[in-house]
Design a protein around this motif. Structure first.
Motif, short mmCIF file in Angstrom:
data_model
loop_
_atom_site.label_atom_id
_atom_site.label_comp_id
_atom_site.label_asym_id
_atom_site.label_seq_id
_atom_site.Cartn_x
_atom_site.Cartn_y
_atom_site.Cartn_z
N GLY A 111 0.82 -1.22 0.00
CA GLY A 111 0.00 0.00 0.00
C GLY A 111 0.84 1.26 0.00
O GLY A 111 0.53 2.24 -0.69
N LEU A 112 1.93 1.24 0.78
CA LEU A 112 2.83 2.40 0.82
C LEU A 112 3.41 2.68 -0.55
O LEU A 112 3.42 3.83 -1.02
CB LEU A 112 3.95 2.13 1.83
N LEU A 144 -1.52 16.85 2.92
CA LEU A 144 -1.41 17.69 4.11
C LEU A 144 -0.20 18.61 4.02
O LEU A 144 -0.29 19.81 4.31
CB LEU A 144 -1.32 16.81 5.36
N PHE A 145 0.93 18.05 3.60
CA PHE A 145 2.15 18.86 3.50
C PHE A 145 1.99 20.00 2.52
O PHE A 145 2.28 21.16 2.82
CB PHE A 145 3.33 17.97 3.09
N TRP A 146 1.51 19.70 1.30
CA TRP A 146 1.41 20.74 0.29
C TRP A 146 0.25 21.69 0.55
O TRP A 146 0.26 22.85 0.08
CB TRP A 146 1.31 20.13 -1.10
N TYR A 185 -3.28 -2.64 3.59
CA TYR A 185 -2.98 -2.00 2.30
C TYR A 185 -3.64 -0.62 2.23
O TYR A 185 -2.99 0.37 1.89
CB TYR A 185 -3.49 -2.91 1.19
N ALA A 186 -4.93 -0.58 2.53
CA ALA A 186 -5.68 0.68 2.42
C ALA A 186 -5.17 1.72 3.41
O ALA A 186 -5.09 2.92 3.09
CB ALA A 186 -7.17 0.42 2.65
N LEU A 187 -4.79 1.29 4.61
CA LEU A 187 -4.34 2.23 5.63
C LEU A 187 -3.05 2.92 5.21
O LEU A 187 -2.93 4.15 5.28
CB LEU A 187 -4.14 1.49 6.96
N GLY A 196 -2.75 6.75 4.01
CA GLY A 196 -1.88 7.56 4.85
C GLY A 196 -0.78 8.24 4.04
O GLY A 196 -0.45 9.41 4.28
N THR A 197 -0.23 7.51 3.06
CA THR A 197 0.82 8.09 2.21
C THR A 197 0.30 9.26 1.40
O THR A 197 0.91 10.34 1.35
CB THR A 197 1.38 7.00 1.26
#
Length: 565
Positions: A169-170, A226-228, A213-215, A219-220
């Motif tokens: 997922g990541l 969130l950062f941008w 996988y979904a988490l 999250g990624t």
């Protein structure tokens, strides 16, 4: 004693160093051949566009200072090698060499990760086929983010097969952060795990894998947004990543789809065995999906491979570089097929090995003759010559972002692809005249002639033909035409100018000058004794003689058709 497949496979499996050496040899062979390709193949116009995006990151923040064409993780990765070189041409090639190095390194890692699932012989054979595949060799190091996206997708699939769904997922999330095309890998992995939940027993473990996988996937991607969002704004990020421009490219047919689909057939005809083996593997996996010893692996791989194939066949712009999105998945399918064959057969099939050698390796590598006949030196000559002429404040015209640190004129025509040329051709007459006025008021110092100029409206073409003359290769420089009886004129920029067309002496700024003489003139208005005939002042750059290669003196196509050579 007769040597069988089992003997070879068992020996490789029990001698990790032998497998590792074989893997390193294959990856180094790819890297060496790819480096030769990089030095020969001219860059395609989109590669200059990608480089322009990379260069913007030096001084601008995405979403705040400019709207990037794609998600930006891949551009930041490509920025790294450019930090250590200065000349523009060296920067362009450094990204391509860096990409080739990443491909080689990550396939080395992939081989070690898959060795716990598949036999060593299957991995080495399949990798030899992939590294001989013409489309992969010619497109895997292009200055784009497609290959980086595909590498993240490959590792996502590898961890999916290993049962490490969180890592899968990541990496699927990272593929999306490199390019929105990563959504194909996201859906392929999600559907593969969902199929386990629906079709396998017990379902509890399958559901746990899907949730993991979904988490990590969500999250990624959420961390990126969130950062941008903190750097710019939520609307700026979402509108750029999912906006109308992306939807238009993803869903609308901007080019003739029949012409683009021709590239699938082109790749298929040049690499028939590679595709046939991958498709046969999909059929084999479907047939063996209920194999008790490998039910989870087989089910995940058949769903993943089928989903990727369906998405890629649906894709609206299947240019040759796009096909690298699918090839690593096909590589894993071929590994699975070879592994099953090695475990099933008792003896080595010399006929099968001969077919693999001839049609899987030697036949595709015949394309190397056509690649080695290409010459990137012409583009290099143009880039070096133009960058030597342009000063920081100067502008240029190429209808493509060739020089990221200089302004393009007209600004609205800095990207003149086919859809944009159609749009420009249909502009109202007054807007076309405004483009000509913009050129007259702020003319570029030089232009780099290429096929895109043929799509310009007639008024702009006439202006270009009148005010720009051939210097060398595809570089044309500014020339001011001064009609007779003119008493003053204005120059758009400082520089050395050669007087042409004067039969004798003229008085310029109170000084007598003779025809064909070259002098330095500053930007602005200059006085002139009224002329009896028109003359021309041609911008004449100095200090470029050491750069001139007589081999490239003629003006030929700057962007050769590198998809059909």
């Amino acid at each position: 004693m007769k040597i069988t497949k089992q003997h070879i496979s068992t020996w490789l499996q029990n001698n990790r160093w032998a497998f590792t050496v074989g893997l390193i040899v294959l990856c180094l062979s790819y890297l060496i051949l790819e480096s030769v390709y990089i030095l020969h193949l001219p860059l395609i116009v989109d590669e200059y566009g990608g480089f322009a995006q990379v260069e913007k990151l030096r001084s601008e923040l995405p979403y705040r200072d400019h709207r990037p064409y794609k998600t930006v993780l891949g551009y930041y990765v490509q920025l790294l090698p450019t930090l250590f070189v200065q000349p523009m041409w060296s920067k362009l090639l450094s990204i391509k060499f860096f990409t080739a190095g990443l491909v080689s390194l990550l396939f080395l890692v992939t081989g070690q990760l898959l060795r716990k699932i598949y036999s060593s012989g299957a991995l080495l054979l399949a990798m030899a086929l992939l590294f001989s595949m013409s489309t992969f060799l010619e497109r895997s190091a292009e200055l784009r983010v497609d290959m980086l996206t595909s590498l993240c997708g490959l590792l996502s699939l590898v961890f999916l097969l290993r049962g490490q769904s969180q890592w899968s997922g990541l990496l699927a999330g990272l593929s999306f952060l490199v390019s929105q095309k990563g959504v194909y890998f996201i859906f392929a992995g999600g559907l593969a795990l969902s199929s386990l939940v629906l079709l396998s027993h017990p379902r509890r473990n399958a559901l746990k894998q899907l949730l993991g996988y979904a988490l990590l996937l969500c999250g990624t991607i959420a961390t990126y947004f969130l950062f941008w969002t903190i750097v710019a704004s939520f609307d700026a990020v979402t509108n750029t990543v999912f906006g109308s421009g992306v939807k238009k490219i993803a869903t609308q047919v901007l080019y003739n789809l029949d012409d683009l689909r021709m590239y699938w057939f082109q790749s298929l005809l040049r690499n028939p065995l590679f595709y046939l083996l991958a498709l046969f593997s999909l059929g084999h996996l479907f047939w063996e999906r209920n194999n008790e010893s490998h039910v989870h692996k087989n089910l995940k791989l058949v769903i993943y491979g089928s989903t990727m194939l369906a998405f890629c066949l649906w894709h609206r712009q299947p240019w040759p570089y796009f096909i690298v999105i699918l090839l690593p998945t096909f590589f894993v399918l071929i590994v699975d097929l070879f592994d099953a064959e090695i475990k099933r057969a008792k003896h080595t099939s010399y006929l099968g090995l001969a077919i693999l050698l001839c049609f899987g390796i030697i036949f595709p590598l015949q394309r190397s003759k056509a690649v080695l006949a290409q010459d990137s030196g012409y583009q290099k000559q143009n880039i070096e010559l133009a960058t030597a002429i342009l000063r920081p404040e100067d502008s240029y015209m190429a209808l493509a972002p060739l020089f990221p640190h200089h302004q393009h004129r007209p600004r609205s025509l800095r990207w003149m692809d086919y859809p944009r040329s159609v749009q420009t051709a249909n502009l109202p007459p007054e807007e076309k005249k405004e483009l000509v006025r913009e050129l007259k008021n702020d003319p570029p110092k030089l232009l780099v002639q290429n096929y895109r100029f043929r799509g310009l409206p007639p008024g702009i073409r006439r202006y270009v033909q009148k005010h720009y003359v051939h210097l060398h290769a595809s570089v044309f420089v500014f020339q001011l035409s001064i009609p007779k009886q003119t008493s003053n004129f204005e120059l758009p920029f400082d520089g050395r100018y050669t007087i042409l067309g004067s039969p004798g002496a003229i008085e310029l700024d109170g000084k007598v000058q003779h025809g064909k003489s070259t002098l330095f003139l500053k930007k602005g208005v200059h006085s002139l004794t009224p002329l009896k005939r028109s003359i021309h002042l041609r911008f004449t750059p100095q200090g470029i003689d050491p750069l001139i290669n007589p081999r490239y003196k003629d003006n030929i196509e700057f962007f050769p058709d590198l998809y059909r050579y």
